[in-house]
Scaffold this motif. Sequence first.
Motif, mmCIF file in Angstrom:
data_model
loop_
_atom_site.group_PDB
_atom_site.id
_atom_site.type_symbol
_atom_site.label_atom_id
_atom_site.label_comp_id
_atom_site.label_asym_id
_atom_site.label_seq_id
_atom_site.Cartn_x
_atom_site.Cartn_y
_atom_site.Cartn_z
ATOM 1 N N GLY A 50 -41.878 18.215 6.853
ATOM 2 C CA GLY A 50 -42.658 19.439 6.919
ATOM 3 C C GLY A 50 -42.718 20.031 8.310
ATOM 4 N N GLY A 51 -41.848 19.545 9.214
ATOM 5 C CA GLY A 51 -41.817 20.080 10.570
ATOM 6 C C GLY A 51 -42.947 19.612 11.458
ATOM 7 N N LYS A 52 -43.718 18.634 11.006
ATOM 8 C CA LYS A 52 -44.853 18.144 11.790
ATOM 9 C C LYS A 52 -44.380 17.399 13.036
ATOM 10 N N VAL A 53 -44.945 17.749 14.170
ATOM 11 C CA VAL A 53 -44.559 17.132 15.440
ATOM 12 C C VAL A 53 -45.676 16.209 15.929
ATOM 13 N N PHE A 54 -45.299 14.969 16.225
ATOM 14 C CA PHE A 54 -46.227 13.953 16.720
ATOM 15 C C PHE A 54 -45.707 13.408 18.046
ATOM 16 N N PRO A 55 -46.590 12.793 18.849
ATOM 17 C CA PRO A 55 -46.084 12.038 20.000
ATOM 18 C C PRO A 55 -45.335 10.808 19.480
ATOM 19 N N MET A 56 -44.272 10.401 20.151
ATOM 20 C CA MET A 56 -43.493 9.269 19.689
ATOM 21 C C MET A 56 -44.332 7.994 19.643
ATOM 22 N N SER A 57 -45.371 7.937 20.427
ATOM 23 C CA SER A 57 -46.277 6.777 20.416
ATOM 24 C C SER A 57 -47.109 6.733 19.132
ATOM 25 N N LEU A 58 -47.170 7.886 18.433
ATOM 26 C CA LEU A 58 -48.000 8.037 17.231
ATOM 27 C C LEU A 58 -49.467 7.711 17.506
ATOM 28 N N GLN A 59 -49.917 8.102 18.697
ATOM 29 C CA GLN A 59 -51.311 7.889 19.085
ATOM 30 C C GLN A 59 -51.910 9.188 19.621
ATOM 31 N N SER A 60 -53.012 9.616 19.031
ATOM 32 C CA SER A 60 -53.711 10.793 19.546
ATOM 33 C C SER A 60 -54.172 10.569 20.979
ATOM 34 N N SER A 61 -54.492 9.332 21.283
ATOM 35 C CA SER A 61 -54.969 9.014 22.630
ATOM 36 C C SER A 61 -53.926 9.346 23.694
ATOM 37 N N SER A 62 -52.642 9.307 23.333
ATOM 38 C CA SER A 62 -51.584 9.644 24.294
ATOM 39 C C SER A 62 -51.701 11.096 24.743
ATOM 40 N N VAL A 63 -51.934 11.989 23.778
ATOM 41 C CA VAL A 63 -52.064 13.410 24.096
ATOM 42 C C VAL A 63 -53.294 13.641 24.966
ATOM 43 N N LEU A 64 -54.392 13.007 24.607
ATOM 44 C CA LEU A 64 -55.611 13.155 25.387
ATOM 45 C C LEU A 64 -55.436 12.574 26.788
ATOM 46 N N ASP A 65 -54.786 11.440 26.887
ATOM 47 C CA ASP A 65 -54.585 10.800 28.199
ATOM 48 C C ASP A 65 -53.808 11.699 29.152
ATOM 49 N N VAL A 66 -52.709 12.305 28.676
ATOM 50 C CA VAL A 66 -51.892 13.121 29.592
ATOM 51 C C VAL A 66 -52.626 14.405 29.980
ATOM 52 N N LEU A 67 -53.435 14.937 29.089
ATOM 53 C CA LEU A 67 -54.228 16.124 29.442
ATOM 54 C C LEU A 67 -55.273 15.771 30.503
ATOM 55 N N ARG A 68 -55.923 14.648 30.326
ATOM 56 C CA ARG A 68 -56.916 14.214 31.316
ATOM 57 C C ARG A 68 -56.268 13.955 32.669
ATOM 58 N N MET A 69 -55.101 13.315 32.643
ATOM 59 C CA MET A 69 -54.402 13.042 33.906
ATOM 60 C C MET A 69 -54.027 14.336 34.621
ATOM 61 N N GLU A 70 -53.578 15.335 33.843
ATOM 62 C CA GLU A 70 -53.209 16.616 34.447
ATOM 63 C C GLU A 70 -54.423 17.316 35.039
ATOM 64 N N LEU A 71 -55.543 17.258 34.350
ATOM 65 C CA LEU A 71 -56.773 17.845 34.890
ATOM 66 C C LEU A 71 -57.160 17.190 36.212
ATOM 67 N N GLU A 72 -57.015 15.867 36.264
ATOM 68 C CA GLU A 72 -57.344 15.141 37.494
ATOM 69 C C GLU A 72 -56.378 15.489 38.618
ATOM 70 N N GLU A 73 -55.087 15.540 38.297
ATOM 71 C CA GLU A 73 -54.083 15.839 39.317
ATOM 72 C C GLU A 73 -54.240 17.256 39.867
ATOM 73 N N LEU A 74 -54.655 18.183 39.011
ATOM 74 C CA LEU A 74 -54.863 19.562 39.447
ATOM 75 C C LEU A 74 -56.227 19.753 40.115
ATOM 76 N N LYS A 75 -57.041 18.692 40.063
ATOM 77 C CA LYS A 75 -58.397 18.735 40.629
ATOM 78 C C LYS A 75 -59.273 19.791 39.939
ATOM 79 N N VAL A 76 -59.170 19.832 38.620
ATOM 80 C CA VAL A 76 -60.075 20.664 37.830
ATOM 81 C C VAL A 76 -61.409 19.933 37.737
ATOM 82 N N GLU A 77 -62.480 20.598 38.132
ATOM 83 C CA GLU A 77 -63.803 19.982 38.066
ATOM 84 C C GLU A 77 -64.246 19.882 36.601
#
Length: 409
Positions: free
Chosen positions: A97-124
């Motif tokens: 059905g064209g559904k795209v998932f992270p290869m890890s098949l973990q939602s936490s992976s998507v959340l982790d990389v977003l959090r890391m990017e926020l930290e690296e960009l120094k978003v308060e």
Amino acid sequence: MSKKIIVIGGGASGMIAAIAAKRKGALVTILERNPRVGKKILATGNGRCNYTNMDIDIKNYHGENPEFARYILSQFGADKTIDFFEKLGITPTVEEGGKVFPMSLQSSSVLDVLRMELEELKVETICDFYVKSVKKIENGFIVRSEKGTSLRTDKIILATGGKSMPSSGSDGNGYELSRSLGHKITNIFPGLVQLKTEERLLKEADGVKIIGNIKLANHGCILREERGDILFTNYGISGPPVLQISREALELINMGQNPVVIISIINDRTKEELREYLKKRFNYKPKRTMEESLIGLINKRLIGIILKKTEIDRRKSSENITRVELEKIVNILTNWEMKIIGSKSFPSCQITAGGVSTDEINSKTLESKIVKGLYFSGELIDIDGDCGGFNLQWAWASGYIAGENAALD
């Protein structure tokens, strides 16, 4: 000087809005009511995070004016979403059905990389901050928390989400904030949700799952058809195909209509084929009761229900079944009609239908047409999608576009 932007809501749309705005040079602060950002992402895709779909199309989106979403999705579609996340570390994998998932098949992976990017960009990021009010002032806004803390900012991005899954923090507060700033909210109701039916006998089939077809009909007209796992429950029906038709069903109910669902338990045969097959099947063991004769064809817990619906004595031998009774069985196995009387409530739904009226939002920038410097993104807007990654795609696309435009002078 860099623009100060406050993003109210640290969900999927709020986080990507903050990233986009920060990359454009803005000073960005996320205000999140929960102890951590991104709580709702962990529940998406049954914990696997179906974060987009390869077949994004405007036909998969709904609202009073679904065309509103066309430009935003054209500017940040599935390809840009996949590229965005791949550069953050998410390797995509595409399923049926064209559904795209992270290869890890973990939602936490998507959340982790977003959090890391926020930290690296120094978003308060300020957590445990529940926004009580937003006031427009000259050249900016004042944001106040329920604890009395006040913050000043040049621009606001409202990314609070709707009312679905209130345990994640989506309690509808964003609608009140939007109203206080002069915006109209369209009718709000659960989307992608389990349906309640008038069929009382389903209580006896609670927990039974079949692979079948389901059609949504109104006044004899078939409006939508879906196939997949259908779950019978003590209140009605559930499962992916049911969720897909639920929005349109509830929209009709809200309009005073009486929609029905038509379920095919056996959908690999036409009525004619099934009729001939049942004749042959009953002839194999003509002395067996009707209850015994259906074992092995359909789920055992459905047999009694079907015989009650067709008013056939379960003890009657299959050799004595009449032509009329046979036709009744064929009809219910291929076209079991049930009246829809409602749905489960917001704690059970995946998305909120309705929201801030798109008539009052710029379709290119997502800035308010009423309040300069105010932007909207995600589920808060009167746009919602089908199952399959379409709602997260809207969250990413609207958040990114709102973030970029808010960062501009």
